[in-house]
Design a protein around this motif. Structure first.
Motif, PDB file in Angstrom:
ATOM      1  N   GLY A 373       0.785  -1.220   0.000  1.00 34.66           N
ATOM      2  CA  GLY A 373       0.000   0.000   0.000  1.00 34.66           C
ATOM      3  C   GLY A 373       0.819   1.272   0.000  1.00 34.66           C
ATOM      4  N   TYR A 374       2.130   1.155   0.119  1.00 31.36           N
ATOM      5  CA  TYR A 374       2.997   2.342   0.123  1.00 31.36           C
ATOM      6  C   TYR A 374       3.058   2.956  -1.271  1.00 31.36           C
ATOM      7  N   SER A 375       2.993   4.258  -1.347  1.00 31.14           N
ATOM      8  CA  SER A 375       3.105   4.959  -2.623  1.00 31.14           C
ATOM      9  C   SER A 375       4.496   5.579  -2.738  1.00 31.14           C
ATOM     10  N   ILE A 376       5.263   5.115  -3.705  1.00 36.30           N
ATOM     11  CA  ILE A 376       6.605   5.645  -3.942  1.00 36.30           C
ATOM     12  C   ILE A 376       6.471   7.049  -4.529  1.00 36.30           C
ATOM     13  N   PRO A 377       6.996   8.065  -3.850  1.00 37.93           N
ATOM     14  CA  PRO A 377       6.856   9.429  -4.374  1.00 37.93           C
ATOM     15  C   PRO A 377       7.789   9.667  -5.565  1.00 37.93           C
ATOM     16  N   PRO A 378       7.432  10.592  -6.437  1.00 33.28           N
ATOM     17  CA  PRO A 378       8.236  10.842  -7.631  1.00 33.28           C
ATOM     18  C   PRO A 378       9.362  11.854  -7.439  1.00 33.28           C
ATOM     19  N   TYR A 379       9.567  12.290  -6.211  1.00 33.31           N
ATOM     20  CA  TYR A 379      10.462  13.422  -5.975  1.00 33.31           C
ATOM     21  C   TYR A 379      11.902  13.046  -5.638  1.00 33.31           C
ATOM     22  N   TYR A 380      12.152  11.752  -5.387  1.00 36.34           N
ATOM     23  CA  TYR A 380      13.459  11.369  -4.867  1.00 36.34           C
ATOM     24  C   TYR A 380      14.090  10.260  -5.705  1.00 36.34           C
ATOM     25  N   ASP A 381      15.209   9.769  -5.245  1.00 32.63           N
ATOM     26  CA  ASP A 381      15.926   8.701  -5.930  1.00 32.63           C
ATOM     27  C   ASP A 381      15.020   7.476  -6.106  1.00 32.63           C
ATOM     28  N   SER A 382      15.254   6.731  -7.184  1.00 32.87           N
ATOM     29  CA  SER A 382      14.382   5.586  -7.481  1.00 32.87           C
ATOM     30  C   SER A 382      14.779   4.303  -6.751  1.00 32.87           C
ATOM     31  N   LEU A 383      15.832   4.346  -5.927  1.00 31.10           N
ATOM     32  CA  LEU A 383      16.221   3.165  -5.144  1.00 31.10           C
ATOM     33  C   LEU A 383      15.121   2.818  -4.141  1.00 31.10           C
ATOM     34  N   ILE A 384      14.613   1.580  -4.222  1.00 32.66           N
ATOM     35  CA  ILE A 384      13.561   1.168  -3.290  1.00 32.66           C
ATOM     36  C   ILE A 384      13.988   0.002  -2.408  1.00 32.66           C
ATOM     37  N   GLY A 385      15.158  -0.547  -2.650  1.00 36.75           N
ATOM     38  CA  GLY A 385      15.606  -1.648  -1.810  1.00 36.75           C
ATOM     39  C   GLY A 385      16.973  -2.156  -2.211  1.00 36.75           C
ATOM     40  N   LYS A 386      17.617  -2.824  -1.279  1.00 37.78           N
ATOM     41  CA  LYS A 386      18.913  -3.456  -1.517  1.00 37.78           C
ATOM     42  C   LYS A 386      18.807  -4.911  -1.058  1.00 37.78           C
ATOM     43  N   LEU A 387      19.061  -5.812  -1.971  1.00 36.70           N
ATOM     44  CA  LEU A 387      19.046  -7.231  -1.636  1.00 36.70           C
ATOM     45  C   LEU A 387      20.480  -7.685  -1.454  1.00 36.70           C
ATOM     46  N   ILE A 388      20.798  -8.171  -0.266  1.00 34.14           N
ATOM     47  CA  ILE A 388      22.168  -8.583   0.074  1.00 34.14           C
ATOM     48  C   ILE A 388      22.161 -10.060   0.433  1.00 34.14           C
ATOM     49  N   VAL A 389      23.101 -10.803  -0.140  1.00 34.81           N
ATOM     50  CA  VAL A 389      23.225 -12.229   0.185  1.00 34.81           C
ATOM     51  C   VAL A 389      24.649 -12.529   0.617  1.00 34.81           C
ATOM     52  N   HIS A 390      24.786 -13.547   1.458  1.00 31.01           N
ATOM     53  CA  HIS A 390      26.090 -13.959   1.980  1.00 31.01           C
ATOM     54  C   HIS A 390      26.196 -15.473   1.880  1.00 31.01           C
ATOM     55  N   GLY A 391      27.314 -15.928   1.371  1.00 31.10           N
ATOM     56  CA  GLY A 391      27.549 -17.359   1.262  1.00 31.10           C
ATOM     57  C   GLY A 391      28.965 -17.724   1.672  1.00 31.10           C
ATOM     58  N   ARG A 392      29.237 -19.006   1.741  1.00 33.83           N
ATOM     59  CA  ARG A 392      30.580 -19.453   2.129  1.00 33.83           C
ATOM     60  C   ARG A 392      31.618 -19.101   1.077  1.00 33.83           C
ATOM     61  N   ASN A 393      31.155 -18.932  -0.165  1.00 41.38           N
ATOM     62  CA  ASN A 393      32.052 -18.559  -1.252  1.00 41.38           C
ATOM     63  C   ASN A 393      31.217 -17.842  -2.317  1.00 41.38           C
ATOM     64  N   ARG A 394      31.876 -17.353  -3.372  1.00 37.58           N
ATOM     65  CA  ARG A 394      31.160 -16.589  -4.388  1.00 37.58           C
ATOM     66  C   ARG A 394      30.107 -17.419  -5.130  1.00 37.58           C
ATOM     67  N   PRO A 395      30.393 -18.640  -5.564  1.00 38.71           N
ATOM     68  CA  PRO A 395      29.341 -19.424  -6.223  1.00 38.71           C
ATOM     69  C   PRO A 395      28.105 -19.617  -5.361  1.00 38.71           C
ATOM     70  N   GLU A 396      28.303 -19.845  -4.074  1.00 41.10           N
ATOM     71  CA  GLU A 396      27.144 -20.016  -3.189  1.00 41.10           C
ATOM     72  C   GLU A 396      26.370 -18.700  -3.058  1.00 41.10           C
ATOM     73  N   ALA A 397      27.100 -17.578  -2.981  1.00 39.32           N
ATOM     74  CA  ALA A 397      26.432 -16.282  -2.893  1.00 39.32           C
ATOM     75  C   ALA A 397      25.621 -16.004  -4.156  1.00 39.32           C
ATOM     76  N   LEU A 398      26.158 -16.339  -5.328  1.00 34.52           N
ATOM     77  CA  LEU A 398      25.435 -16.144  -6.583  1.00 34.52           C
ATOM     78  C   LEU A 398      24.170 -17.003  -6.631  1.00 34.52           C
ATOM     79  N   ALA A 399      24.285 -18.241  -6.198  1.00 36.66           N
ATOM     80  CA  ALA A 399      23.127 -19.135  -6.181  1.00 36.66           C
ATOM     81  C   ALA A 399      22.070 -18.626  -5.203  1.00 36.66           C
ATOM     82  N   ARG A 400      22.514 -18.119  -4.077  1.00 38.19           N
ATOM     83  CA  ARG A 400      21.587 -17.594  -3.066  1.00 38.19           C
ATOM     84  C   ARG A 400      20.898 -16.332  -3.586  1.00 38.19           C
ATOM     85  N   LEU A 401      21.642 -15.511  -4.326  1.00 46.77           N
ATOM     86  CA  LEU A 401      21.058 -14.304  -4.892  1.00 46.77           C
ATOM     87  C   LEU A 401      19.966 -14.655  -5.902  1.00 46.77           C
ATOM     88  N   LYS A 402      20.254 -15.640  -6.744  1.00 48.14           N
ATOM     89  CA  LYS A 402      19.258 -16.043  -7.742  1.00 48.14           C
ATOM     90  C   LYS A 402      17.998 -16.561  -7.056  1.00 48.14           C
TER      91      LYS A 402
END
Length: 448
Positions: A373-402
């Motif tokens: 129900g939140y209305s994103i206003p048109p007056y500011y930056d378009s960033l609405i979220g940051k998705l961060i993943v952590h894994g034991r290594n880079r391949p695991e982090a990539l798989a977790r991100l997907k």
């Protein structure tokens, strides 16, 4: 320790600071424009103050109104987040003049690092490697031509006060230098009120590597490794990871110590980031950001530290909780910036969120101020979220991100999620083999 902190920002970074305050037992004050009356940071803070209308210049960028909000609520300190007034020396100084703590470096440090020529000269004197280029500003075309011929084409002309890709032009020969020179000066004047420019060697296939530093303001500083932010569109980062897939431990130790020693020498206080172009094993200083970065969560993930908590602690005069020998890398982390934008042109897409569901599970963090129900206003930056993943290594982090991208639901507006779905299938992204020019070429090839 502070009893009450005002957060001079909005969106997910305001929530990030409010959460740190709550864990530390510190009361939080949110400020907001009329457009943000129903924003999540306003709902979550202990107190809130409306500081003006929709326009940033009359609300989030108004030093006087933020000072007034501090006085009304009795806030002892201000956390600026990133953007807005976070690197404004006048803001830091005005707070000090009113006996309000600025959670960040001193006004003088912000001034030095805010001017790219002064910052480069300062870093060079402190032993930080820099890109070959002009010694200070370039006053006219004839001087520009002489400098360009001395360092060799291609070169890049940059506005001294520039940022965000504005006031930057590449020239590959004497023939196109004049237009590039005049355009960079014009953009610098129109965007930043300063037409001074300087010239640097333009590297062919560099990566964007930044070093996270942290100082206590008393001559002690540490580094928390690097982040690779090479996937960029129009000089704006879209995908960040730590550690960098191309950086060796020897390189990390070498450049990290150089950066930590440099900020210790200037008694730097709080979090800062020293940004480099990296090519063929060499680092070349670009600029220093005297604030918390958007992508700080990937560093927090692999080092297990809370950078916002530490910012607050050192601003209150307490000792840093960690030393260099305490900081060990654990696994790999990736962040993608979710923007309310319509592909393929990346046009801003404000509107009402009809359904929002954040991904979860092991190693997944979603920093966002969205809700149903939140209305994103048109007056500011378009960033609405940051998705961060952590894994034991880079391949695991990539798989977790997907996997996490597949769980994320943001209905009602277009977002950049489909971009990351496509990128994760590309062999170059999977292997980490890309430069700062890679994404622009990929977008042209993919979308035309």
């Amino acid at each position: 320790m502070f009893k009450k902190i005002l957060i001079a920002n909005r969106g997910e970074i305001a929530l990030r600071v409010i959460r740190a305050c709550r864990e530390m037992g510190i009361a939080s004050v949110a400020v907001h424009s009329t457009a943000d009356s129903d924003a999540m940071h306003v709902r979550m803070a202990d107190e809130s103050v409306c500081i003006g209308p929709n326009a940033s210049a009359e609300s989030y960028l108004s030093i006087q109104r933020i000072i007034a909000a501090c006085e009304i609520t009795g806030a002892e300190a201000v956390h600026p987040g990133y953007g807005f007034l976070s690197e404004n020396a006048a803001f830091s100084q005005t707070l000090a003049d009113h006996d309000i703590a600025f959670i960040g470096p001193t006004a003088e440090t912000i001034r030095i690092m805010g001017d790219k020529i002064t910052a480069k000269d300062t870093m060079k004197a402190l032993g930080v490697p820099c890109v070959p280029g002009s010694d200070g500003g370039v006053p006219d075309y004839e001087t520009a031509k002489k400098v360009a011929q001395e360092i060799g084409y291609p070169i890049i002309i940059k506005a001294t006060a520039g940022g965000g890709g504005r006031g930057m032009k590449v020239a590959t020969s004497d023939e196109d230098l004049e237009v590039a020179f005049r355009t960079a000066r014009s953009e610098g004047k129109s965007n930043f009120g300063n037409d001074e420019v300087y010239i640097e060697k333009y590297l062919q296939r560099p990566r964007h590597i930044e070093i996270q530093v942290f100082g206590d303001g008393k001559g002690r500083a540490v580094h928390l490794g690097e982040r690779d932010c090479s996937l960029q569109r129009r000089h704006q980062k879209v995908f960040e990871e730590a550690p960098g897939p191309c950086i060796t431990q020897e390189e990390r130790d070498r450049i990290g110590k150089t950066c930590a020693d440099a900020v210790a020498a200037i008694n730097y206080i709080g979090a800062g980031t020293i940004e480099f172009l990296y090519e063929d094993g060499e680092f070349f200083f670009i600029e220093m950001n005297t604030r918390l970065q958007v992508e700080h969560p990937v560093t927090e993930a692999i080092y297990g530290v809370d950078l916002v908590r530490e910012q607050i602690r050192v601003a209150a005069g307490e000792e840093m909780e960690f030393r260099q020998e305490d900081l060990k890398i654990n696994g790999a982390a990736i962040e993608v910036r979710i923007n309310a934008e319509r592909l393929p042109n990346f046009a801003p897409c404000p509107g009402k969120i009809t359904q929002y569901h954040a991904p979860g599970g092991l190693g997944v963090r979603m920093d966002s101020a969205l809700y149903d129900g939140y209305s994103i206003p048109p007056y500011y930056d378009s960033l609405i979220g940051k998705l961060i993943v952590h894994g034991r290594n880079r391949p695991e982090a990539l798989a977790r991100l997907k996997r996490a991208l597949g769980e994320l639901i943001v209905d009602g507006v277009d977002t950049t999620v489909p971009l990351f779905d496509q990128l994760l299938n590309d062999p170059d992204v999977q292997s980490g083999d890309y430069s700062i020019h890679w994404l622009e070429k990929w977008l042209k090839k993919t979308y035309g």
